[in-house]
Design an enzyme around this catalytic site. Sequence first.
Site, PDB file in Angstrom:
ATOM      1  N   CYS A 291       1.020   2.946  -3.254  1.00 30.75           N
ATOM      2  CA  CYS A 291      -0.720   4.097  -2.985  1.00 30.75           C
ATOM      3  C   CYS A 291      -0.201   5.040  -4.251  1.00 30.75           C
ATOM      4  CB  CYS A 291      -0.423   4.645  -1.752  1.00 30.75           C
ATOM      5  SG  CYS A 291      -1.773   5.504  -0.897  1.00 30.75           S
ATOM      6  N   HIS A 375      -1.937  -1.388   0.247  1.00 32.13           N
ATOM      7  CA  HIS A 375      -0.488  -1.175   1.154  1.00 32.13           C
ATOM      8  C   HIS A 375       0.079  -3.009   1.774  1.00 32.13           C
ATOM      9  CE1 HIS A 375       0.106   3.327   2.425  1.00 32.13           C
ATOM     10  NE2 HIS A 375      -1.538   2.720   1.369  1.00 32.13           N
ATOM     11  N   GLU A 377       2.401  -3.347   3.184  1.00 30.79           N
ATOM     12  CA  GLU A 377       3.219  -3.480   3.981  1.00 30.79           C
ATOM     13  C   GLU A 377       2.342  -4.010   5.348  1.00 30.79           C
ATOM     14  OE1 GLU A 377       1.235  -0.077   4.538  1.00 30.79           O
ATOM     15  OE2 GLU A 377       2.474  -1.112   2.841  1.00 30.79           O
TER      16      GLU A 377
END
Length: 401
Positions: A291, A375, A377
């Site tokens: 990001c 992202h 995760e």
Amino acid sequence: MSRTAPTDAVSFAPEFGAFPRPAGATGVVVLNDGTLFWGKGLGAPGAAVGEVVFNTAMTGYQEVLTDPSYAGQIITFTFPHIGNVGANAEDIESPTPFARGLILHTDITPPSNWRATQPLNAWLASHGLVGIAGIDTRALTRRIRTAGAPVGVIAHAPDGAFDLDALYRQAMAWPGLAGMDLAKDVSCRQTYAWDESLWTLGEGYGRQTAPTTHVVAVDYGAKRNILRCLAAAGCRVTVVPATATAEDILRHAPDGVFLSNGPGDPAATGEYAVPVIRNLIAKEVPIFGICLGHQLLALALGMTTHKMDTGHRGANHPVKDLATGKVEITSQNHGFVVDEASLTPNVKITHRSLFDGSVEGIACTDKAAFAVQYHPEASPGPTDSHYLFARFMEMIAAHRR
């Protein structure tokens, strides 16, 4: 050009529709073009100013509200059923919400989930977060898509009393996110160790007790689940503030460095972060960014970034891995993007958005450094992008040899 002060029942942007004040309205959104959206206030009473954006995710509202990358923003949720899983102490990405407010179509749904410990409205009030329901979120989303993300003020007054002129002036005075460094505001203040790993049903979060790799994570607004993924991949994680120098980082003798997500304009944060990253690249330390970390790595490699009109915010964004041809369903939250036209000879594009073709991943061709805009995760895929943490570990292992 002078404007007439807003009134209770008039929109000063009639092309977006007039929104007369309904009886009993206790909440209002005032945009910097003069448009008003009336509704029912929720969460904490008060007012907050920020960039008004929309998020299309169907799940994860608590994670969204506590994501530090949303600092400075008021979130319009396009999914109507917000609040149905309540709130709990586990599904958070930071100790406190960083979003400035939330806008809903439908009133908060009562919690109906075995993990809920309190209703969402009570959780919002406890954290001082202002919200509003009863808004035509389709109209607001169309307005954002057509004209770009505006600055707005969201206000909640249980007695229904609003100084609309003051709210409008507040919206007009806020400078917007372009040129704003917010990483310093959301970053940790001191270095700390992290060993919590991923959550499992019936057990909660685990602990990394036998790490094989030491990674320093630079906290520009790091989500907790990113740190958990690093720990689960075998890392002993040392987290340092956004303003840490290269010497501060190298003092920990890391096997690799992680550049976290975060809010604000990457060019502004880059004023102090880019020299540090360039120093780390020169020292040939393996680097992985996500990001804002992706954008900062690009800046350190000689590329540029710019602000998008609407940005990417949601959990259904398809991204193509150009090396394998596989498509990942990703979670995204960014309002700035790397300029493909500024691509430098030592950088290749590794991932691309299938929505608009924008750059979603880069890698150095001559150094051990790569990054993605989305992202990995998060879990919309649900594990489509987790391989990137393994790729980072493989890069570190190859660098050791």
